[in-house]
Design a protein around this motif. Structure first.
Motif, PDB file in Angstrom:
ATOM      1  N   ARG A 273       0.667  -1.095  -0.021  1.00 21.00           N
ATOM      2  CA  ARG A 273      -0.191   0.313  -0.023  1.00 21.00           C
ATOM      3  C   ARG A 273       1.276   1.039   0.248  1.00 21.00           C
ATOM      4  O   ARG A 273       1.785   1.324   0.364  1.00 21.00           O
ATOM      5  N   ASP A 274       0.027   2.216  -0.927  1.00 20.54           N
ATOM      6  CA  ASP A 274       1.469   3.261  -0.436  1.00 20.54           C
ATOM      7  C   ASP A 274       0.789   4.097   0.493  1.00 20.54           C
ATOM      8  O   ASP A 274       0.110   3.592   1.565  1.00 20.54           O
ATOM      9  N   LEU A 275       1.192   5.499   0.715  1.00 20.72           N
ATOM     10  CA  LEU A 275       1.727   6.242   2.086  1.00 20.72           C
ATOM     11  C   LEU A 275      -1.037   6.242   2.987  1.00 20.72           C
ATOM     12  O   LEU A 275      -0.189   6.973   4.252  1.00 20.72           O
ATOM     13  N   ALA A 276      -1.352   7.162   1.453  1.00 21.78           N
ATOM     14  CA  ALA A 276      -2.365   7.022   1.390  1.00 21.78           C
ATOM     15  C   ALA A 276      -3.261   5.470   2.540  1.00 21.78           C
ATOM     16  O   ALA A 276      -4.293   6.346   2.346  1.00 21.78           O
ATOM     17  N   GLY A 277      -2.602   4.635   2.189  1.00 22.14           N
ATOM     18  CA  GLY A 277      -3.330   3.578   2.741  1.00 22.14           C
ATOM     19  C   GLY A 277      -3.475   2.197   1.291  1.00 22.14           C
ATOM     20  O   GLY A 277      -4.736   1.686   1.872  1.00 22.14           O
ATOM     21  N   CYS A 278      -3.873   3.115   0.320  1.00 15.62           N
ATOM     22  CA  CYS A 278      -4.630   2.787  -0.722  1.00 15.62           C
ATOM     23  C   CYS A 278      -3.910   0.964  -1.340  1.00 15.62           C
ATOM     24  O   CYS A 278      -1.729   1.140  -1.598  1.00 15.62           O
ATOM     25  N   ASP A 279      -3.603   0.292  -2.126  1.00 18.79           N
ATOM     26  CA  ASP A 279      -3.358  -0.652  -2.710  1.00 18.79           C
ATOM     27  C   ASP A 279      -2.354  -0.213  -4.043  1.00 18.79           C
ATOM     28  O   ASP A 279      -3.135   0.477  -4.852  1.00 18.79           O
ATOM     29  N   ARG A 280      -1.910  -0.181  -3.771  1.00 17.58           N
ATOM     30  CA  ARG A 280      -0.412   0.614  -4.919  1.00 17.58           C
ATOM     31  C   ARG A 280       0.376  -0.144  -5.947  1.00 17.58           C
ATOM     32  O   ARG A 280       0.606  -0.206  -7.234  1.00 17.58           O
ATOM     33  N   VAL A 281       1.073  -1.374  -5.393  1.00 22.78           N
ATOM     34  CA  VAL A 281       1.788  -2.417  -6.144  1.00 22.78           C
ATOM     35  C   VAL A 281       1.956  -3.639  -6.068  1.00 22.78           C
ATOM     36  O   VAL A 281       1.497  -4.437  -4.744  1.00 22.78           O
ATOM     37  N   VAL A 282       1.878  -4.125  -6.405  1.00 18.09           N
ATOM     38  CA  VAL A 282       2.214  -5.932  -6.752  1.00 18.09           C
ATOM     39  C   VAL A 282       3.404  -6.456  -7.051  1.00 18.09           C
ATOM     40  O   VAL A 282       4.469  -6.012  -7.965  1.00 18.09           O
TER      41      VAL A 282
END
Length: 289
Positions: A273-282
């Motif tokens: 997850r990114d700093l906003a708490g969203c899934d961002r990278v696999v």
């Protein structure tokens, strides 16, 4: 007409705020700093500085461009990423802070090998400005990288950025669609592919929709078209155990992209997850051949 730097910044900030720009203060400082040749953080120390007529004219031109929803990076022709500066061109996306999660994930994967000074081969697919590969090479003196893009203009921009950031001697560039013209083995493959669903392109912020290249945004009907190609190609091109694929994804694509990786043969797949708490990278790792 005379004006101080501080007064000009306040005037720009107020105009942007009144027009509804959420980052009006930052935008004003960045635009003013460009005109007067200062670090944005020094603006407050130089507020009493008198501006020339030419500087006021340039500031006004910058303000009008921003009010028309031209992104600050496009106005300046450059954008900071990973503490480095990257030139932009019409063929490239603006590198954004969310993508630093991809760089962090990749560095975590190869940290042990980096400390041991083991040579690394990195492939960056759809490189754009080259921000991902160049940032990795900046942190990994033992690495060499190849960047691909379908747009020759993007590759020329990435090449200039590699030289400007001191890694031009460890980076090569090739014009191709995904991995159509290269083979492995690679230690690390990274990509921030187009992942926006075609139907929602028109709903994007005007800053993005009107200024980022459509080829770098549109991921097809479900936003997953590029992943279906590159996940399969990457599995075949990575080295043996330990070879890894690191992909940026949309906030709601973690499960689908992870499933595509597993279907391709990857045995160890996780989402970051990114700093906003969203899934961002696999992150998908190859487990032997």
């Amino acid at each position: 007409m005379s004006e101080t730097l501080g007064a000009a910044c306040r005037r720009m900030r107020n105009a942007l705020r009144d027009a509804g720009f959420a980052t009006s203060d930052l935008d004003a400082r960045l635009l003013a700093a460009d005109v007067v040749g200062l670090d944005p953080n020094r603006i407050v120390l130089e507020e009493s500085r008198s501006l020339s007529a030419e500087e006021i004219s340039r500031l006004n031109a910058h303000l009008e461009a921003r009010l028309s929803h031209r992104p600050v990076g496009r106005i300046l022709g450059r954008r900071e990423f990973w503490g480095l500066e990257f030139s932009l061109s019409p063929e490239t996306l603006e590198p954004r802070p969310d993508t630093e999660t991809l760089v962090e994930s990749a560095l975590d994967l190869v940290g042990e090998r980096a400390r041991a000074q083991v040579p690394l081969r990195i492939l960056d697919l759809g490189t754009g400005t080259g921000a991902i590969l160049i940032s990795l090479l900046h942190e990994l003196p033992n690495a060499w990288g190849l960047a691909s893009d379908i747009q020759p203009g993007a590759l020329e921009t990435a090449r200039r950025n590699a030289v400007a950031n001191g890694v031009g001697d460890r980076a090569s560039f090739v014009c191709m669609s995904w991995m159509d013209a290269v083979s492995g083995p690679w230690d690390l493959i990274v990509s921030n592919p187009p992942y926006i669903r075609s139907a929602v392109i028109d709903d994007l912020d005007e800053d993005v929709r009107a200024h980022d290249p459509m080829l770098a945004l549109d991921g097809g009907e479900d936003g997953l078209a590029p992943y279906r190609i590159l996940v399969r190609q990457a599995f075949e091109a990575l080295g043996g155990e330990g070879g890894a694929l690191v992909l940026e994804i949309g906030f709601d694509q973690g499960r689908e992209v992870s499933d595509l990786c597993r279907l391709a043969g990857f045995g160890n797949v996780m989402i970051r997850r990114d700093l906003a708490g969203c899934d961002r990278v696999v992150v998908a790792r190859r487990q032997g051949r």
